[in-house]
Design an enzyme around this catalytic site. Structure first.
Site: not given
Length: 215
Positions: A172, A14, A128, A89, A161
């Site tokens: 998530r 996004k 990542r 949201r 992370r």
């Protein structure tokens, strides 16, 4: 004036697409997090209210989130249009915002939903890595550092992370799905939803979004 809402699961790209859309259409990219931080920093009445919740580790109530966003889109730099990332949201927020727009003789131009299967997103996200010192991003499969664990640019530590650990990522996804499924149905009924295949090449995704938004 273009007013666009951008939806998509974590890791769907996004941020990249939002930057491209904002540049092409000369509209402002607004993220909810940025609005919160700016209001808190400036000590606005809305910011002070939001900070009270944030300091207690509580979610900022829907009504206050709507007030913050609605206040932001009335600023002069949004006259040409805006792209909302991270809002709404919930269906409550969507209904509240639609009522605000209607009251001001406006409506959303388009809601862009970037769809990507979790099976594609999971390896993309858990692979990542980022440099702890300079913030340069890496990926264990597609863009690893020349020396494992060491940044090519500054020699800092390259690490994963907490947000990118598998358990966190799966959680998530679940939160996003639970929150957003009703929202997608709401915008489908409103006739403003455009669905984009986010598993394609980045440029193809962008071109599909532009075809949806028009000139």
């Amino acid at each position: 004036m273009k007013s666009v809402v951008l939806l998509g699961p974590p890791g769907a790209g996004k941020g990249t697409q939002a930057t491209g859309i904002a540049e092409k259409y000369h509209i402002l990219h607004i993220s909810t997090g940025d609005i919160f931080r700016a209001n808190v920093k400036e000590g606005t009445p809305l910011g002070i209210k939001a900070k009270e919740y944030m300091d207690k580790g509580l979610l900022v109530p829907d009504e206050l989130v709507c007030d913050l966003v609605e206040d932001r889109v009335t600023k002069d730099d949004c006259k040409n249009g805006y792209l909302l990332d991270g809002f709404p949201r919930t269906v409550f927020q969507a209904e509240h915002f639609d009522a605000f727009l209607k009251k001001n003789g406006q409506s959303l131009s388009c809601v862009v939903d970037i769809e990507v299967d979790e099976k594609i997103l999971l390896p993309r996200m858990i692979g990542r890595r980022v440099c702890r010192s300079c913030g340069k991003p890496y990926h264990v499969d597609t863009m690893p550092p020349k020396k494992e664990g060491v940044c090519d640019v500054c020699g800092g530590e390259v690490y994963q992370r907490a947000d990118d650990c598998e358990e966190t990522v799966l959680n998530r996804f679940k939160v996003y799905k639970d929150q957003t499924s009703p929202l997608i149905e709401y915008y489908k009924k409103s006739g403003v939803l455009g669905e984009i295949n986010g598993a394609q090449d980045v440029d193809k995704v962008f071109n599909d979004i532009c075809a949806l938004l028009g000139e």
